[in-house]
Motif scaffolding. Structure first.
Motif, PDB file in Angstrom:
ATOM      1  N   GLY A 125       0.834  -1.118  -0.006  1.00  0.00           N
ATOM      2  CA  GLY A 125      -0.169  -0.148   0.159  1.00  0.00           C
ATOM      3  C   GLY A 125       0.833   1.250  -0.082  1.00  0.00           C
ATOM      4  O   GLY A 125       1.522   1.635  -1.058  1.00  0.00           O
ATOM      5  N   ASP A 126       1.105   1.892   1.185  1.00  0.00           N
ATOM      6  CA  ASP A 126       1.773   3.092   1.190  1.00  0.00           C
ATOM      7  C   ASP A 126       3.238   3.150   1.528  1.00  0.00           C
ATOM      8  O   ASP A 126       4.061   3.929   1.741  1.00  0.00           O
ATOM      9  CB  ASP A 126       1.059   4.044   2.065  1.00  0.00           C
ATOM     10  CG  ASP A 126       1.155   3.849   3.623  1.00  0.00           C
ATOM     11  OD1 ASP A 126       1.478   2.557   3.672  1.00  0.00           O
ATOM     12  OD2 ASP A 126       0.980   4.742   4.438  1.00  0.00           O
ATOM     13  N   THR A 127       3.552   1.642   1.509  1.00  0.00           N
ATOM     14  CA  THR A 127       5.054   1.255   1.776  1.00  0.00           C
ATOM     15  C   THR A 127       5.314   0.067   0.817  1.00  0.00           C
ATOM     16  O   THR A 127       4.374  -0.635   0.502  1.00  0.00           O
ATOM     17  CB  THR A 127       5.401   0.995   3.174  1.00  0.00           C
ATOM     18  OG1 THR A 127       4.632  -0.258   3.585  1.00  0.00           O
ATOM     19  CG2 THR A 127       5.116   2.256   4.130  1.00  0.00           C
ATOM     20  N   PHE A 128       6.740  -0.355   0.839  1.00  0.00           N
ATOM     21  CA  PHE A 128       6.938  -1.363   0.193  1.00  0.00           C
ATOM     22  C   PHE A 128       8.027  -2.236   0.829  1.00  0.00           C
ATOM     23  O   PHE A 128       8.711  -1.490   1.607  1.00  0.00           O
ATOM     24  CB  PHE A 128       7.160  -1.618  -1.273  1.00  0.00           C
ATOM     25  CG  PHE A 128       8.440  -0.675  -1.704  1.00  0.00           C
ATOM     26  CD1 PHE A 128       9.594  -1.587  -1.910  1.00  0.00           C
ATOM     27  CD2 PHE A 128       8.537   0.401  -2.304  1.00  0.00           C
ATOM     28  CE1 PHE A 128      10.612  -0.826  -2.079  1.00  0.00           C
ATOM     29  CE2 PHE A 128       9.724   1.169  -2.418  1.00  0.00           C
ATOM     30  CZ  PHE A 128      10.759   0.349  -2.479  1.00  0.00           C
ATOM     31  N   GLN A 129       7.986  -3.703   0.948  1.00  0.00           N
ATOM     32  CA  GLN A 129       8.983  -4.237   1.725  1.00  0.00           C
ATOM     33  C   GLN A 129       9.970  -5.025   0.674  1.00  0.00           C
ATOM     34  O   GLN A 129       9.512  -5.350  -0.450  1.00  0.00           O
ATOM     35  CB  GLN A 129       8.152  -5.483   2.402  1.00  0.00           C
ATOM     36  CG  GLN A 129       7.214  -4.785   3.616  1.00  0.00           C
ATOM     37  CD  GLN A 129       6.382  -5.824   4.253  1.00  0.00           C
ATOM     38  OE1 GLN A 129       6.292  -7.045   3.884  1.00  0.00           O
ATOM     39  NE2 GLN A 129       5.807  -5.662   5.313  1.00  0.00           N
ATOM     40  N   ILE A 130      11.082  -4.935   1.385  1.00  0.00           N
ATOM     41  CA  ILE A 130      12.090  -6.097   0.638  1.00  0.00           C
ATOM     42  C   ILE A 130      12.595  -7.282   1.499  1.00  0.00           C
ATOM     43  O   ILE A 130      12.987  -6.924   2.633  1.00  0.00           O
ATOM     44  CB  ILE A 130      13.650  -5.035   0.426  1.00  0.00           C
ATOM     45  CG1 ILE A 130      12.864  -3.772  -0.429  1.00  0.00           C
ATOM     46  CG2 ILE A 130      14.327  -5.943  -0.350  1.00  0.00           C
ATOM     47  CD1 ILE A 130      14.035  -2.662  -0.814  1.00  0.00           C
ATOM     48  N   TRP A 131      12.441  -8.250   1.043  1.00  0.00           N
ATOM     49  CA  TRP A 131      12.807  -9.405   1.741  1.00  0.00           C
ATOM     50  C   TRP A 131      13.766 -10.401   1.002  1.00  0.00           C
ATOM     51  O   TRP A 131      14.023 -10.166  -0.275  1.00  0.00           O
ATOM     52  CB  TRP A 131      11.324 -10.294   1.605  1.00  0.00           C
ATOM     53  CG  TRP A 131      10.467 -10.025   2.602  1.00  0.00           C
ATOM     54  CD1 TRP A 131       9.524  -8.998   1.978  1.00  0.00           C
ATOM     55  CD2 TRP A 131       9.911 -10.429   3.645  1.00  0.00           C
ATOM     56  NE1 TRP A 131       8.446  -8.866   3.153  1.00  0.00           N
ATOM     57  CE2 TRP A 131       8.593  -9.781   4.102  1.00  0.00           C
ATOM     58  CE3 TRP A 131      10.307 -11.359   4.571  1.00  0.00           C
ATOM     59  CZ2 TRP A 131       8.091  -9.932   5.369  1.00  0.00           C
ATOM     60  CZ3 TRP A 131       9.730 -11.678   5.747  1.00  0.00           C
ATOM     61  CH2 TRP A 131       8.544 -11.002   6.108  1.00  0.00           C
ATOM     62  N   SER A 132      14.278 -11.245   1.723  1.00  0.00           N
ATOM     63  CA  SER A 132      15.096 -12.390   0.807  1.00  0.00           C
ATOM     64  C   SER A 132      13.959 -13.169   0.298  1.00  0.00           C
ATOM     65  O   SER A 132      12.819 -13.362   0.827  1.00  0.00           O
ATOM     66  CB  SER A 132      15.891 -12.996   1.821  1.00  0.00           C
ATOM     67  OG  SER A 132      15.343 -13.952   2.784  1.00  0.00           O
ATOM     68  N   PRO A 133      14.042 -13.714  -1.182  1.00  0.00           N
ATOM     69  CA  PRO A 133      13.019 -14.638  -1.345  1.00  0.00           C
ATOM     70  C   PRO A 133      12.873 -15.923  -0.400  1.00  0.00           C
ATOM     71  O   PRO A 133      11.326 -15.938  -0.536  1.00  0.00           O
ATOM     72  CB  PRO A 133      13.658 -15.201  -2.626  1.00  0.00           C
ATOM     73  CG  PRO A 133      14.677 -14.098  -3.127  1.00  0.00           C
ATOM     74  CD  PRO A 133      15.125 -13.639  -1.865  1.00  0.00           C
TER      75      PRO A 133
END
Length: 173
Positions: A125-133
């Motif tokens: 939504g108003d943010t995004f996340q960065i993850w290891s797959p």
């Protein structure tokens, strides 16, 4: 104009920690940065949190300003305010993508969340996340398992009913 992040994707991370931000995500970052102009790079804030947080949360300038404003309403010196300042100011990184739309993720943050050769971008939504797959897949499985427990006829939109009722009540008051 787009003001919300939607979608997901896996992108390659080079040896210097550079990863391309999805093009549609870059448009949202630009649209939500009051200082952005054509030819400039949008400002953003990466909140990385403490030891238990295994992803990075990327805030637009508009979204982090909203968080900062809400924090400022808390009493100075209160445990709640100090905790939120610790997370959103102390455990955060103010940065910009480069001219090619790549984000440099410092080595210590890559190590913290387990990113090696790929990063999973996930809109929230108003943010995004960065993850290891792999960690992102674990989280997705947890969510899918919870949804399966709700039954075949479960409509996720029913989760919004209490929110709608609260908004309606506030508009009446």
């Amino acid at each position: 104009m787009t003001y919300r992040f939607r979608g997901e994707g896996i992108h390659k991370v080079d040896a210097k920690g550079r990863v391309s931000i999805p093009a549609l995500f870059r448009r949202v970052l630009e649209n939500c940065d009051p200082e952005w102009k054509e030819g400039l790079n949008a400002n953003l804030v990466i909140v990385y949190g403490g030891e238990t947080r295994n992803y990075l949360e990327v805030y637009t300038q508009k979204a982090i300003n909203e968080v900062d404003e809400k924090i400022s309403y808390l009493p100075r010196g209160s445990k709640e305010r100090r905790s939120l300042e610790h997370i959103f100011n102390g455990q955060a990184l103010y940065t910009q993508p480069d001219e090619s739309g790549r984000l440099v993720i410092p080595q210590r943050l890559r190590d913290k969340i387990g990113i090696e050769k790929e990063a999973h971008f996930k809109a929230t939504g108003d943010t995004f996340q960065i993850w290891s797959p792999s960690k992102s897949n674990e989280r997705a499985c947890e969510i899918e398992a919870w949804l399966a427990e709700q039954g075949d006829d479960f409509d996720p939109l029913t989760l919004l009913d209490p929110v709608r009722q609260k908004i309606s009540k506030e508009n009446v008051d």
